[in-house]
Motif scaffolding. Structure first.
Motif, short mmCIF file in Angstrom:
data_model
loop_
_atom_site.label_atom_id
_atom_site.label_comp_id
_atom_site.label_asym_id
_atom_site.label_seq_id
_atom_site.Cartn_x
_atom_site.Cartn_y
_atom_site.Cartn_z
N GLN A 1 30.65 -21.23 13.94
CA GLN A 1 30.83 -20.02 12.85
C GLN A 1 30.30 -21.12 11.50
O GLN A 1 30.46 -22.26 11.10
N CYS A 2 29.56 -20.28 10.66
CA CYS A 2 28.84 -20.65 9.47
C CYS A 2 29.92 -20.92 8.44
O CYS A 2 30.93 -20.16 8.27
N GLU B 1 34.61 -14.52 15.65
CA GLU B 1 33.28 -14.41 15.98
C GLU B 1 32.32 -13.81 15.10
O GLU B 1 32.57 -13.33 14.32
N TRP C 1 28.46 -13.59 12.72
CA TRP C 1 27.78 -14.20 11.47
C TRP C 1 27.88 -13.55 10.17
O TRP C 1 27.70 -12.44 10.18
N THR D 1 28.09 -12.04 6.51
CA THR D 1 27.23 -11.33 5.51
C THR D 1 27.63 -12.04 4.21
O THR D 1 28.82 -12.26 3.79
N GLN E 1 22.69 -13.48 5.49
CA GLN E 1 23.35 -13.59 6.56
C GLN E 1 23.46 -15.24 6.91
O GLN E 1 22.20 -15.82 6.92
N CYS E 2 24.48 -15.61 7.45
CA CYS E 2 24.46 -16.84 7.95
C CYS E 2 24.59 -16.92 9.45
O CYS E 2 25.10 -16.13 9.92
N PHE E 3 23.79 -17.68 9.93
CA PHE E 3 23.36 -18.21 11.39
C PHE E 3 23.40 -19.70 11.72
O PHE E 3 23.38 -20.54 10.80
N VAL E 4 23.64 -19.84 13.10
CA VAL E 4 23.70 -21.13 13.56
C VAL E 4 22.51 -21.06 14.67
O VAL E 4 22.71 -20.35 15.54
N GLU F 1 23.29 -24.88 10.63
CA GLU F 1 23.45 -23.38 9.93
C GLU F 1 22.29 -23.23 9.11
O GLU F 1 21.62 -23.91 8.48
#
Length: 113
Positions: free
Chosen positions: A1-2, A57, A59, A61, A81-84, A90
């Motif tokens: 998780q970010c 769970e 990602w 925003t 939005q944050c992603f891995v 990240e």
């Protein structure tokens, strides 16, 4: 998780530090643009925003604004939005709008980038 808190560098070498991330998703920090960094006279611009709170769970925003009042009469709003990625890094994917002050309604057309 970010996790949004920490220091971020964008593709243009600007720096953003999110130093306070509250339990409700509100955050604050500071932004240093490459423009001020390159000039040897870095100006810290305050930022404030909010992250959408998710469960374990997904990602998150987020949105935040930056006030450039120390060297410009403008404000920028970012959404993203944050992603891995596959390597565990990240990544913040954002879109922004910058609004500069203009002197009249007739000049409004050139105020937003």
């Amino acid at each position: 998780q970010c996790q949004l808190n920490g220091v971020w560098r964008n593709d243009q070498d600007s720096l953003m530090e999110i130093s306070v991330l509250r339990d409700n998703g509100d955050f604050q920090g500071q932004y240093l643009t490459r423009v001020t960094l390159a000039g040897g006279c870095a100006q810290i611009s305050p930022l404030r925003g909010a992250q959408q709170q998710l469960g374990e769970e997904g990602w998150p925003t987020f949105a935040f604004t930056v006030r450039w009042d120390k060297f410009s009469n403008a404000t920028t709003a970012f959404v993203g939005q944050c992603f891995v990625d596959a390597g565990g890094k990240e990544i913040l994917s954002t879109t922004w709008l910058l609004r500069e002050a203009v002197g009249s309604l007739e000049e409004d057309w050139k105020a937003t980038r």
